[in-house]
Design an enzyme around this catalytic site. Structure first.
Site, short mmCIF file in Angstrom:
data_model
loop_
_atom_site.label_atom_id
_atom_site.label_comp_id
_atom_site.label_asym_id
_atom_site.label_seq_id
_atom_site.Cartn_x
_atom_site.Cartn_y
_atom_site.Cartn_z
N ASP A 106 0.87 -1.18 0.00
CA ASP A 106 0.00 0.00 0.00
C ASP A 106 0.91 1.23 0.00
O ASP A 106 2.13 1.12 0.02
CB ASP A 106 -0.95 -0.03 1.20
N SER A 107 0.32 2.42 -0.02
CA SER A 107 1.13 3.63 -0.20
C SER A 107 1.59 4.23 1.13
O SER A 107 2.39 5.15 1.15
CB SER A 107 0.32 4.69 -0.93
N GLY A 108 1.06 3.74 2.22
CA GLY A 108 1.36 4.33 3.53
C GLY A 108 0.30 5.32 3.96
O GLY A 108 0.21 5.68 5.13
N PHE A 110 -3.02 5.20 4.34
CA PHE A 110 -4.02 4.78 5.33
C PHE A 110 -3.42 4.76 6.74
O PHE A 110 -4.05 5.25 7.69
CB PHE A 110 -4.57 3.40 4.96
N ASP A 160 -2.72 8.38 -1.22
CA ASP A 160 -4.07 8.96 -1.15
C ASP A 160 -4.37 9.47 0.24
O ASP A 160 -3.65 9.18 1.19
CB ASP A 160 -5.12 7.92 -1.57
N GLN A 201 -11.50 7.45 -4.09
CA GLN A 201 -11.97 7.86 -2.76
C GLN A 201 -13.35 8.51 -2.89
O GLN A 201 -13.97 8.42 -3.94
CB GLN A 201 -10.95 8.81 -2.12
N GLY A 228 -10.87 3.71 1.48
CA GLY A 228 -11.78 4.41 2.38
C GLY A 228 -13.06 3.66 2.68
O GLY A 228 -14.06 4.26 3.01
N ASP A 278 -7.77 -7.82 0.47
CA ASP A 278 -6.78 -8.12 1.50
C ASP A 278 -7.42 -7.79 2.84
O ASP A 278 -8.29 -6.93 2.92
CB ASP A 278 -5.52 -7.26 1.34
N CYS A 316 -13.21 -29.09 6.51
CA CYS A 316 -12.05 -28.29 6.09
C CYS A 316 -10.86 -29.20 5.79
O CYS A 316 -10.60 -30.15 6.52
CB CYS A 316 -11.70 -27.28 7.18
N CYS A 318 -7.67 -28.14 5.61
CA CYS A 318 -6.40 -27.52 6.01
C CYS A 318 -5.62 -28.44 6.96
O CYS A 318 -6.18 -29.37 7.56
CB CYS A 318 -6.63 -26.15 6.65
N CYS A 321 -7.12 -28.64 10.57
CA CYS A 321 -8.35 -29.45 10.74
C CYS A 321 -8.10 -30.92 10.44
O CYS A 321 -8.81 -31.78 10.98
CB CYS A 321 -9.46 -28.91 9.84
N HIS A 347 -5.58 -22.29 9.51
CA HIS A 347 -6.99 -22.56 9.23
C HIS A 347 -7.71 -21.31 8.70
O HIS A 347 -8.46 -21.40 7.71
CB HIS A 347 -7.72 -23.09 10.47
ZN LIG Z 1 -9.23 -25.90 8.75
#
Ligand SMILES: [Zn+2]
Length: 391
Positions: A106-108, A110, A160, A201, A228, A278, A316, A318, A321, A347
């Protein structure tokens, strides 16, 4: 001497860095491919967050095993510590943190607006005090780009200004500034191996969002971010913004919704034309002893799990699990063993990555409407705590 065109070369011609191929669409939902110098991203995609060039409690090998293909690192944090020049001297972020897949920074902006003290904004940039040592620092569009060029991520962000979402006058001013800064970021950019995304924005105000999407997309960025949001507005307001922006942004470039990532946010975002997400939520919840399910969270410290032999989620696939019971995870939490954060992060990240993989497949199959309908029905029927208000 001309080399005959082989299949491989033909393929590489198709995969020019930062080209975006829209593979399938269903309603506003999109499945695409975005080509970066560190590999191809299959969208919709979720990027785990590695704020300090580390996805907390998880090794890069574990992330790779989970099938993560894009991770995010925070410019603000790395600029303050260890410093972008040090990262550059160590061969850049990919080498420094041993991650060979794509990275986004990111640009910093936020963090300057959310973490630093005594910030002073002027037309040229922002002066602020470091939250680490109190030193005076300054970010401008030009320095934000220079720092991100030192860090060396594949996707970088324009600098921004994030305004409180419901203050119209502030949003109007911040949007104008964001637009002027977007032009300066484009001017300042030097590295051809990084894709700079412009940021839309405008708070919750649909006319501002529409104007911002129009202006930002006129500048020719290879991708667009929506900033935003998820900062205090309602879900209905967020969805209206996404629908407004979706109608204006060009379809042939990826759209990234910054900092948003509960399971329902992912489904709602994809339904409104978003490709990239993200969020710190999966790793943050893991450090707060919570496991993510599609329909909400399990607080594993709860005594009800003390003798529970079942995994977090019987369906699940993973590592956590497949191998560990709720009782064992609760024991780790109560004994304050670090492994609990690792197993829960595995998980939780898997939950979001698997969800985006299934969303993508549903779009490719033409069954995304049904997928979304089933998802929300399952959620409505669920009795576990919802994510509302998280993190
Ligand atoms: Zn899991």
């Amino acid at each position: 001497m001309p080399v005959p065109l082989s299949l491989d070369q033909d393929q590489s011609k198709l995969s020019q860095p930062f080209e975006f191929d829209l593979v399938a669409r269903q309603g506003r939902a999109r499945a695409g491919r975005f080509y970066t110098p560190h590999g191809e991203l299959h969208t919709p995609i979720f990027a785990p967050v590695g704020t300090q060039a580390s996805v907390k409690a998880i090794t890069p090998a574990q992330l790779q095993e989970l099938g993560a293909s894009l991770i995010l690192a925070n410019t603000y944090h790395l600029y303050l510590r260890p410093g972008d020049e040090l990262v550059a001297s160590m061969g850049g972020l990919h080498h420094f943190m041993h991650w060979s897949n794509p990275i986004l920074t990111d640009s910093g902006g936020f963090q300057v607006f959310s973490l630093s003290d005594n910030r002073k904004i002027d037309a040229d940039g922002v002066t602020f005090k470091s939250h680490i040592d109190g030193s005076s620092r300054r970010l401008t569009p030009e320095t934000a780009i220079a720092i991100q060029e030192n860090l060396g991520a594949d996707i970088i962000m324009a600098f921004d200004e994030c305004a409180p979402p419901t203050d119209r006058e502030y949003n109007q001013r911040a949007m104008q500034r964001t637009h002027a800064w977007a032009e300066r970021c484009l001017q300042a950019k030097r590295r051809p191996d990084q894709a700079l995304f412009g940021i839309v924005q405008g708070g919750i105000f649909l006319d501002l969002r529409s104007a911002s999407a129009e202006f930002i997309s006129s500048l020719g960025f290879p991708g667009h971010a929506i900033g935003g949001l998820s900062v205090g507005e309602t879900k209905t307001e967020m969805h209206a913004v996404l629908e407004t922006v979706d109608a204006v942004l060009p379809a042939n470039k990826p759209r990234y919704l910054m900092g948003v990532g509960t399971p329902e946010d992912l489904v709602n975002g994809v339904m409104r034309g978003i490709d990239i997400f993200d969020c710190v939520l999966p790793t943050r919840l893991a450090r707060h002893n919570a496991a993510m399910r599609r329909s909400g969270r399990l607080n594993l410290v709860n005594a009800v799990y003390a003798q529970d032999p079942s995994p977090i989620d019987a369906n699940c696939t993973c590592y956590t699990c497949q191998n560990f019971s709720r009782a064992y995870l609760r024991h780790l939490i109560v004994a304050k063993e670090m492994l609990s954060a690792t197993l829960l992060s595995i998980h939780n990240i898997h939950t979001l990555l698997q969800l985006t993989r299934e969303i993508r497949q549903a779009i490719l199959d033409g069954s995304f409407d049904q997928f979304a309908q089933d998802f929300f029905a399952q959620q409505a029927a669920s009795t576990i705590d919802h994510f509302e208000g998280e993190p």
